[in-house]
Design a protein around this motif. Structure first.
Motif, PDB file in Angstrom:
ATOM      1  N   VAL A 199       0.831  -1.205   0.000  1.00  0.00           N
ATOM      2  CA  VAL A 199       0.000   0.000   0.000  1.00  0.00           C
ATOM      3  C   VAL A 199       0.859   1.246   0.000  1.00  0.00           C
ATOM      4  O   VAL A 199       0.631   2.198  -0.769  1.00  0.00           O
ATOM      5  CB  VAL A 199      -0.951  -0.001   1.221  1.00  0.00           C
ATOM      6  N   GLN A 200       1.871   1.257   0.856  1.00  0.00           N
ATOM      7  CA  GLN A 200       2.689   2.453   1.017  1.00  0.00           C
ATOM      8  C   GLN A 200       3.583   2.721  -0.184  1.00  0.00           C
ATOM      9  O   GLN A 200       3.715   3.864  -0.627  1.00  0.00           O
ATOM     10  CB  GLN A 200       3.536   2.308   2.293  1.00  0.00           C
ATOM     11  N   ARG A 201       4.180   1.670  -0.718  1.00  0.00           N
ATOM     12  CA  ARG A 201       5.120   1.884  -1.828  1.00  0.00           C
ATOM     13  C   ARG A 201       4.426   2.463  -3.045  1.00  0.00           C
ATOM     14  O   ARG A 201       4.970   3.335  -3.730  1.00  0.00           O
ATOM     15  CB  ARG A 201       5.808   0.565  -2.196  1.00  0.00           C
TER      16      ARG A 201
ATOM     17  N   SER B 237       1.212   7.321   5.120  1.00  0.00           N
ATOM     18  CA  SER B 237       2.216   7.453   4.059  1.00  0.00           C
ATOM     19  C   SER B 237       1.563   8.024   2.818  1.00  0.00           C
ATOM     20  O   SER B 237       0.340   8.032   2.682  1.00  0.00           O
ATOM     21  CB  SER B 237       2.819   6.089   3.726  1.00  0.00           C
ATOM     22  N   GLY B 238       2.398   8.498   1.910  1.00  0.00           N
ATOM     23  CA  GLY B 238       1.912   8.908   0.600  1.00  0.00           C
ATOM     24  C   GLY B 238       0.844   9.973   0.665  1.00  0.00           C
ATOM     25  O   GLY B 238       1.008  11.023   1.287  1.00  0.00           O
ATOM     26  N   ALA B 239      -0.288   9.683   0.067  1.00  0.00           N
ATOM     27  CA  ALA B 239      -1.361  10.664  -0.065  1.00  0.00           C
ATOM     28  C   ALA B 239      -2.185  10.819   1.195  1.00  0.00           C
ATOM     29  O   ALA B 239      -3.039  11.693   1.275  1.00  0.00           O
ATOM     30  CB  ALA B 239      -2.278  10.254  -1.215  1.00  0.00           C
ATOM     31  N   HIS B 240      -1.989   9.968   2.184  1.00  0.00           N
ATOM     32  CA  HIS B 240      -2.784  10.017   3.416  1.00  0.00           C
ATOM     33  C   HIS B 240      -4.273   9.866   3.122  1.00  0.00           C
ATOM     34  O   HIS B 240      -5.114  10.491   3.776  1.00  0.00           O
ATOM     35  CB  HIS B 240      -2.533  11.314   4.191  1.00  0.00           C
ATOM     36  N   VAL B 241      -4.606   9.035   2.145  1.00  0.00           N
ATOM     37  CA  VAL B 241      -6.000   8.824   1.751  1.00  0.00           C
ATOM     38  C   VAL B 241      -6.388   7.384   2.051  1.00  0.00           C
ATOM     39  O   VAL B 241      -5.689   6.453   1.634  1.00  0.00           O
ATOM     40  CB  VAL B 241      -6.204   9.119   0.248  1.00  0.00           C
ATOM     41  N   PRO B 242      -7.504   7.168   2.749  1.00  0.00           N
ATOM     42  CA  PRO B 242      -7.925   5.789   3.051  1.00  0.00           C
ATOM     43  C   PRO B 242      -8.214   4.988   1.785  1.00  0.00           C
ATOM     44  O   PRO B 242      -8.454   5.537   0.706  1.00  0.00           O
ATOM     45  CB  PRO B 242      -9.195   5.982   3.889  1.00  0.00           C
ATOM     46  N   LEU B 243      -8.225   3.681   1.958  1.00  0.00           N
ATOM     47  CA  LEU B 243      -8.396   2.750   0.850  1.00  0.00           C
ATOM     48  C   LEU B 243      -9.847   2.393   0.590  1.00  0.00           C
ATOM     49  O   LEU B 243     -10.658   2.315   1.530  1.00  0.00           O
ATOM     50  CB  LEU B 243      -7.667   1.442   1.159  1.00  0.00           C
ATOM     51  N   LEU B 244     -10.157   2.134  -0.670  1.00  0.00           N
ATOM     52  CA  LEU B 244     -11.292   1.287  -0.977  1.00  0.00           C
ATOM     53  C   LEU B 244     -10.818  -0.153  -0.787  1.00  0.00           C
ATOM     54  O   LEU B 244      -9.817  -0.558  -1.397  1.00  0.00           O
ATOM     55  CB  LEU B 244     -11.772   1.488  -2.416  1.00  0.00           C
ATOM     56  N   ILE B 245     -11.496  -0.915   0.052  1.00  0.00           N
ATOM     57  CA  ILE B 245     -11.150  -2.318   0.275  1.00  0.00           C
ATOM     58  C   ILE B 245     -12.309  -3.153  -0.243  1.00  0.00           C
ATOM     59  O   ILE B 245     -13.453  -2.986   0.182  1.00  0.00           O
ATOM     60  CB  ILE B 245     -10.881  -2.608   1.756  1.00  0.00           C
TER      61      ILE B 245
END
Length: 591
Positions: free
Chosen positions: A87-89, A124-132
Motif C-alpha cells: 500500500v505504502q510503496r 504514508s503517501g497521499a494520506h488517503v484511506p483505501l477502498l477495500i
C-alpha cells in the motif's frame, strides 16, 4: 509540496466534521450535497503529488493475513515484504481480498487486516484511506464463508422473483462486509445469462430475462448502498459492462466475442446497467469481451473508448467510477504490453485499474504517459475525483476504520442467518414431480445422498438425518467413472430412497448415466441440480427434478424442507432450459 502537507491535512480535518455530518444526512435523506462533496474531494486532490494521484487509480492485492505479515510472495511480486508496504510503496487507492492471497481466515482477522491497511494508507503517501473490496456475490462466488452469513446467490434470488428478498440479501452481505472493514463489494452481477453454454457467468446472473435481472440489480444496489448510514454500507459494483451474459469463452483464459448488434444490446444487455445507474450505483466494472458489431477496433471493452466513453458515459449517462476487471486476465492481455494496458484503459474511460500483472510496471506506464503527453494530468484528476467521491459517499474518507469489538455481533448474527434461511426457502424450484413423490408422504428409514459435491452431499445427508431418516453420503464427483456409478447403484439398492445431486450434467455424460442407472433401480429417486439449472433437460428418465441453483448449506436446508413437506416450493425458473426435454422460463410447481 511536502512543506504544505500539515496545513493541507489541517484543512481536510476541518472539513471532516461537516463532511461526516453530510454523509450521514445523505444516507438518511437519499440526497447528496454536491457542493460539500466537491469541496472535500478537491481539498484532498489538490494536496496530492502526481505519483500519489496515479497510485489512487490502482487496486491490487498483497499476501498475508495481517498488514505486517512478511510473505516472500510480496517481495517477488511487489518488491516489499508486507501488505502494508505494498500500500505504502505504490500509494494504492484500493486493496482486494482473496483466500489465495491469505487475506481471509475469519471475520476478526479480516477486520484487523482492514484496519492495518487503512493505517498504512493514512501514514504514508497521499494520506488517503483505501477502498477495500472483495467478490462477495454469494452463492458460487463467495470469498468470505462461514461464520459470515451465506446466501444462495443471484440465480436463486432470481428464481424467488422477490426484489425485497434480493435487497435484504444485499443489505445483510453489505453490513457484514463493512463490519470487517470491507467498504466495496464487487457485486451484483448484472449480466443477462442468455447463453446456457456460458462458462463463467451462469448462476452468477439473476437469469435470462432483462426485466427480471434489472429489477434484481436495482434492488441489490439499494440493499448494498442504502441500508443504513453511509459509513456502515458498501459500494455496489454492477458488472460486467457492456454485458457478459452471451459469452461462450471464459475471459480469464481467452477473449470472448459476442455477436450482439446494437438493437440486441439495447434490448438484452443494457437494461440492468441502466437500472443500476438509475439506482445510484457507485461503481461499474468493465468486461474483457469484444462486441464487433458495436466496436470495430477489436479491442476488449475494457480498452475501448467506444464502449466505456461512448456507450457507458455518453449513451447511458453514467458519470460515476468505472473499475476494470482484473488486468491479469487473458482477455485483456492479448494485444498490448502490461505498461500499455492501464494507459489504454484510462484513455477508454476507466478510472480504477484492478490487479495489473505488474503493478510497478503499470504505474510507471501511466506516469510516463503523463510525462509524454499521451495522458494529461487533468485526465488523471478526473478519475481520482471519481474515486475520492466514492470514498466520500461511503464515509471512507473520514471513518475508514472498523470497530473490532463489534465484528462478532454483526457478522453471522442469529438474525442475519435466520433471514438468509427465510430468503433461501423461497428459491427452490420443482420442475418435475410426475410420480407425486414430493413431498414425501412418510419418512424413509434410509436415504442415499449421492452425486456431485463432497460438502453438498454431506450437508444434505446431515439435514435428512435430522428429520429422522438415516442418510448416507456417497460422493461420485463431477465426472463419475463407471466404477463410481456402479458403487452408487449398489448403495441405492440398500436404501429406501435416493437423492442424487448434479452439477453440470447437461455437459457430462457420466453424471447423466449416473442418474439414469439410479432411476433404473426402481428406487424412488429425487434428482437435484445444484449448479447451472440446465441439467433437468438432459436426463428425462428422472421423473422428479429440482433446481436449487446453489449447493450452499442454506440451500441444502431449504431443499430438505421441500422434500419433507415443511415448506412448499416457491421458485420459478429464471432461465429457459433448451432442448426437446427442456423447460420454459417461469416453469415451477407449487403446493
Amino acid at each position: 509540496m511536502r512543506q504544505l502537507r500539515r496545513p493541507l491535512i489541517a484543512l481536510t480535518t476541518a472539513l471532516a466534521t461537516v463532511a461526516t455530518t453530510a454523509v450521514t444526512a445523505n444516507a438518511q435523506t437519499g440526497t447528496e450535497n454536491g457542493y460539500v462533496t466537491q469541496a472535500v474531494v478537491n481539498s484532498v486532490l489538490h494536496r496530492m503529488s502526481l505519483p500519489e494521484k496515479v497510485g489512487q487509480l490502482f487496486m491490487t492485492y498483497g499476501y498475508g493475513p495481517a498488514a505486517n505479515t512478511v510473505d516472500p510472495r510480496n517481495q517477488t511480486e511487489f518488491g516489499v515484504d508486507t501488505p502494508a508496504q505494498v500500500v505504502q510503496r505504490y500509494h494504492l487507492g484500493g486493496f482486494i481480498y482473496f483466500a489465495w492471497s491469505d487475506n481471509i481466515a475469519n471475520p476478526g482477522q479480516i477486520a484487523k487486516l482492514s484496519n492495518g491497511l487503512q493505517q498504512a494508507a493514512l501514514t504514508s503517501g497521499a494520506h488517503v484511506p483505501l477502498l477495500i473490496s472483495t467478490d462477495q456475490e454469494q452463492g458460487l462466488v463467495t470469498r468470505i464463508g462461514a461464520p459470515a452469513t451465506t446466501l444462495p446467490g443471484s440465480m436463486a434470488l432470481g428464481a424467488s422473483r422477490d426484489t425485497g428478498a434480493a435487497r435484504q440479501a444485499a443489505a445483510i452481505t453489505g453490513r457484514e462486509l463493512r463490519a470487517m472493514g470491507v467498504n466495496m463489494d464487487n457485486a451484483p452481477d448484472s449480466d443477462v445469462n442468455v447463453n446456457p453454454a456460458n462458462p463463467i457467468i451462469g448462476i452468477r446472473s439473476f437469469g435470462s430475462d432483462p426485466e427480471l435481472v434489472s429489477d434484481m440489480v436495482s434492488a441489490q444496489v439499494h440493499g448494498y448502498q442504502d441500508s443504513g448510514p453511509a459509513f456502515r454500507t458498501v459500494s455496489a459494483t454492477a458488472k460486467h459492462f457492456p454485458g457478459h451474459g452471451d459469452a461462450a469463452t471464459d475471459s480469464h483464459t481467452g477473449l470472448p466475442v459476442i455477436d450482439h448488434d446494437k438493437a440486441t444490446w439495447e434490448q438484452v444487455d443494457a437494461p440492468p446497467f441502466r437500472a443500476a445507474i438509475a439506482s445510484g450505483v457507485d461503481v461499474i466494472m468493465t468486461a474483457h469481451i469484444v462486441f464487433p458489431k458495436l466496436d470495430t477496433s477489436g479491442d476488449p471493452s475494457t480498452l475501448s473508448p467506444t464502449v466505456l466513453t461512448g456507450m457507458l458515459r455518453n449513451e447511458l449517462g453514467y458519470q460515476g467510477m468505472v473499475i476494470t476487471d482484473s488486468l491479469q486476465m487473458a482477455g485483456v492481455r492479448q494485444k498490448y504490453s502490461d505498461a500499455e494496458i492501464p494507459v489504454k484503459a484510462l484513455q477508454a474511460g476507466a478510472d480504477m485499474l484492478l490487479m495489473p500483472q505488474h503493478v510497478g510496471t503499470a504505474i510507471e506506464g501511466v506516469l510516463n504517459a503523463v510525462r509524454t503527453g499521451e495522458l494529461s494530468e487533468q485526465r488523471i484528476d478526473q478519475s481520482v475525483r471519481r474515486i475520492l467521491t466514492v470514498k466520500y459517499r461511503r464515509g471512507v474518507l473520514f471513518q475508514p476504520f472498523t470497530d473490532i469489538s463489534a465484528v462478532d455481533r454483526v457478522v453471522g448474527s442469529k438474525d442475519n442467518k435466520a433471514a438468509a434461511q427465510r430468503i433461501t426457502d423461497n428459491t427452490v424450484t420443482v420442475l418435475r414431480n410426475d410420480d407425486k413423490l414430493l413431498p414425501l408422504k412418510s419418512k424413509p428409514k434410509s436415504v442415499l445422498v449421492t452425486g456431485w459435491g463432497q460438502t453438498a452431499t454431506a450437508t444434505l445427508a446431515n439435514a435428512v438425518t435430522a428429520r429422522g431418516s438415516k442418510a448416507t453420503a456417497l460422493t461420485v464427483g463431477a465426472a463419475p467413472t463407471p466404477a463410481a456409478i456402479s458403487a452408487a447403484v449398489q448403495a441405492a439398492g440398500a436404501n429406501d430412497a435416493v437423492v442424487v445431486l448434479t452439477n453440470g450434467a447437461y455437459k457430462d455424460p457420466g453424471q447423466q448415466d449416473l442418474v439414469r442407472q439410479l432411476v433404473a433401480t426402481g428406487k424412488p429417486v429425487i434428482a437435484v441440480c445444484v449448479g447451472n439449472p440446465y441439467d433437468p433437460g438432459s436426463v428425462p428418465q428422472a421423473r422428479t427434478w429440482i433446481d436449487t441453483y446453489s449447493s450452499t448449506a442454506v440451500s441444502m436446508e431449504s431443499l430438505t424442507k421441500v422434500i419433507f413437506g415443511e415448506h412448499g416450493p416457491r421458485g420459478l425458473l429464471p432461465v429457459s432450459i433448451p432442448g426437446p426435454d427442456g423447460y420454459a422460463y417461469g416453469a415451477g410447481l407449487t403446493w
